[in-house]
Design an enzyme around this catalytic site. Structure first.
Site, mmCIF file in Angstrom:
data_model
loop_
_atom_site.group_PDB
_atom_site.id
_atom_site.type_symbol
_atom_site.label_atom_id
_atom_site.label_comp_id
_atom_site.label_asym_id
_atom_site.label_seq_id
_atom_site.Cartn_x
_atom_site.Cartn_y
_atom_site.Cartn_z
ATOM 1 N N SER A 355 7.866 -13.871 11.213
ATOM 2 C CA SER A 355 7.369 -14.626 10.066
ATOM 3 C C SER A 355 7.714 -16.106 10.240
ATOM 4 C CB SER A 355 7.935 -14.038 8.765
ATOM 5 O OG SER A 355 7.197 -14.492 7.659
ATOM 6 N N LYS A 359 7.654 -18.556 13.756
ATOM 7 C CA LYS A 359 7.183 -19.923 14.003
ATOM 8 C C LYS A 359 8.270 -20.738 14.688
ATOM 9 C CE LYS A 359 5.124 -19.866 9.334
ATOM 10 N NZ LYS A 359 3.964 -19.006 9.445
ATOM 11 N N HIS A 488 4.535 -6.174 7.351
ATOM 12 C CA HIS A 488 5.065 -7.438 7.834
ATOM 13 C C HIS A 488 6.484 -7.285 8.389
ATOM 14 C CE1 HIS A 488 5.143 -11.711 8.286
ATOM 15 N NE2 HIS A 488 6.079 -11.916 7.375
#
Length: 539
Positions: A355, A359, A488
């Site tokens: 998540s 990044k 997720h």
């Protein structure tokens, strides 16, 4: 191929070979002339559980100006401080800051549900198939920055293109609109790349554009740098103009690991990100935990641009939180170079997170060429997905995607990025080029189709475009992408063999591992529209 003390950490295909190692080789291992790994009992647990200390006592490193090198690290252990503990010296730079995705979930869980995926194509471009070039001896790694074969799997320098000329960086009004993913092989002066040697400075041009328009500038090494190893924890002090702050990073070595240097993964906020810890511990791979909170406040909509320790060192910095965090990861790597007593193989470092932490991992790997393997997990907008394509997805499907409008709730990026919110076509780059900054080093993207906001289709188009760079450089097997339909940051069994292959080849040196992986359900994308440029044959 990496040799080991016992077969416990070897990839399955090597275990039979291991049993046939000669007595002479075993003797060399016993003398410390060959380095390997021992058996592990930590399977299925966090690598930090039951881990042995990475060093006894305290080692320190202190300098100002410059960056530590392998030469510094190799000679540092000869120095002895007044306390009688090993002392090293080197210079590095500073810190990173934080922002967090509201949906981030650092827990590692496993799911066997989810739809089947199909093997994707490794071709893209304007209707043209990608040449299936082979890697002629380019999978080796070198401690002095030189390749074994044509390209190394990592470099000694954080940024090999620091001496390249800066490209023109026009203002927003002067930027042309580009409706497709920009051509990564087109130099800033408009000439096409013709040689692989040009990639070093082409990569520097992409970096300059990202720093100007996307994430802000990554500072170099700080004036003040001190590093010490206390037991199994790195303690780092960084400073500028009298302002300092500390970064700590625990190191965990798997039970049974040898005392010599072993590969390591830098996990963002947890030892292995959201990846299963046992896949690392059973291979004898150490874990190093980077804590983003040490550098800036967390929260998808919280924190001001001037908050956090990084900004105290660099007031007025253009760097958004993402690049500040990446800078902090680099300072941990500086400390590893400065402290050989940590017994980490600095030529075999990975980084991963999921998540918003995915990044961070992507920016860390893209902006620091000392990292051998970058593994962003479901990184979404601002990560592996295209700004242009995600904007199209939201309009086409009438559903929220983490595009430019939805990705900037916290100051993760440069303020300059906001001017593109209503017109991403004005960007002179896209995130396939952020991914491509990792080339020719290894990269594996892990994606999920379960949450529309995360933009898996946009990640797929970026993966296809970015892989053309690895293909043109002659190392397509170093770039992979895998995908499942799972919640997720939840692990799926389907990811496991793909991750294992990348760990085996790029952290353990198993050149027989199959890393030619591009798995996705998105097999009919309009590549002729989105990737209209051709992949050149580079000399």
């Amino acid at each position: 191929m990496m040799l080991a003390r016992s077969s416990g950490f070897l990839p399955p295909r090597l275990r039979l070979v291991h049993g046939r190692l000669t007595t002479a080789v075993s003797a060399l291992i016993g003398l410390g002339l060959l380095v390997g790994c021992g058996d592990s009992s930590a399977e299925g647990q966090q690598a930090s559980d039951g881990a042995t200390a990475s060093a006894q006592g305290t080692a320190t490193a202190s300098t100002s100006g410059g960056s530590p090198s392998a030469a510094t690290a190799s000679s540092a252990s000869a120095a002895v401080g007044t306390t009688g503990t090993p002392s090293t010296s080197a210079t590095t730079s500073g810190a990173a800051t934080t922002g967090v995705d509201a949906s981030a979930n650092a827990a590692t869980t496993t799911s066997t549900s989810a739809g089947a995926t199909t093997q994707g194509s490794s071709t893209s471009g304007a209707g043209g198939a990608v040449a299936t070039s082979t890697d002629a001896g380019t999978t080796g790694s070198s401690t002095d920055g030189g390749p074994i074969g044509e390209f190394p799997t990592n470099y000694e320098e954080e940024d090999t293109g620091a001496d390249c000329p800066e490209p023109p960086l026009p203002g927003f009004a002067e930027l042309p609109e580009i409706s497709y993913l920009p051509d990564p092989f087109l130099m800033a002066d408009g000439t096409p790349m013709t040689t692989r040697a040009q990639w070093r400075c082409r990569r520097a041009e992409i970096k300059a554009m990202l720093e100007k328009y996307d994430v802000g500038e990554k500072p170099g090494a700080p004036t003040t740098f001190q590093a010490s190893l206390n037991g199994n924890t790195l303690n780092i002090t960084v400073g500028e103009d009298g302002e300092t702050f500390d970064i700590t990073a625990p190191i965990a070595r798997p039970d049974g690991a040898p005392s010599g240097p072993i590969p390591a993964i830098i996990g963002i906020n947890t030892p292995t990100g959201s990846l299963p810890a046992n896949l690392f511990s059973e291979r004898g791979i150490a874990t190093i935990t980077f804590t983003s909170e040490q550098l800036a406040p967390s929260g998808f909509s919280g924190g001001a641009r001037g908050d956090g320790n990084f900004y105290r060192l660099y007031p007025g910095a253009t760097a958004g939180f993402m690049i500040r965090w990446a800078w902090g990861v680099s300072r941990i790597i500086d400390a590893l170079y400065a402290l050989p007593e940590a017994n980490i193989d600095v030529t075999r470092l990975a980084v991963s997170g999921c998540s918003y932490q995915g990044k961070i991992a992507l920016y860390a790997g893209a902006f620091d060429e000392r990292i051998a393997l970058t593994i962003p997990h479901e990184s979404g907008g601002g990560g592996t997905i295209s700004w242009r394509y995600s904007d199209m997805l939201e309009k086409r499907d009438n559903t929220e995607v983490e595009n430019l409008l939805h990705a900037q709730g916290a100051p993760w990026y440069a303020e300059a990025l906001m001017q593109f919110n209503d017109n991403p076509d004005k960007l002179p780059f896209d995130h396939h080029e952020l991914i491509a900054m990792v080339a020719p080093r290894a990269f594996l993207a892990i994606e999920s189709t379960a949450i529309a906001r995360m933009g898996a289709e946009a990640a797929r188009i970026d993966a296809l475009a970015a892989r053309e760079v690895w293909t043109a450089l002659g190392v397509p097997h170093r770039m992979g992408a895998t995908e499942e339909n799972v919640n997720h940051c939840v692990w799926h069994d389907g990811f496991t063999p793909d991750l294992e292959a990348y760990l085996d080849e790029f952290l353990l040196g198993d050149q027989g591992a199959d890393t030619d992986i591009l798995r996705s359900k998105f097999t009919n994308l309009d590549t002729e529209t989105w990737i209209p440029w051709e992949t050149p044959t580079l000399e």
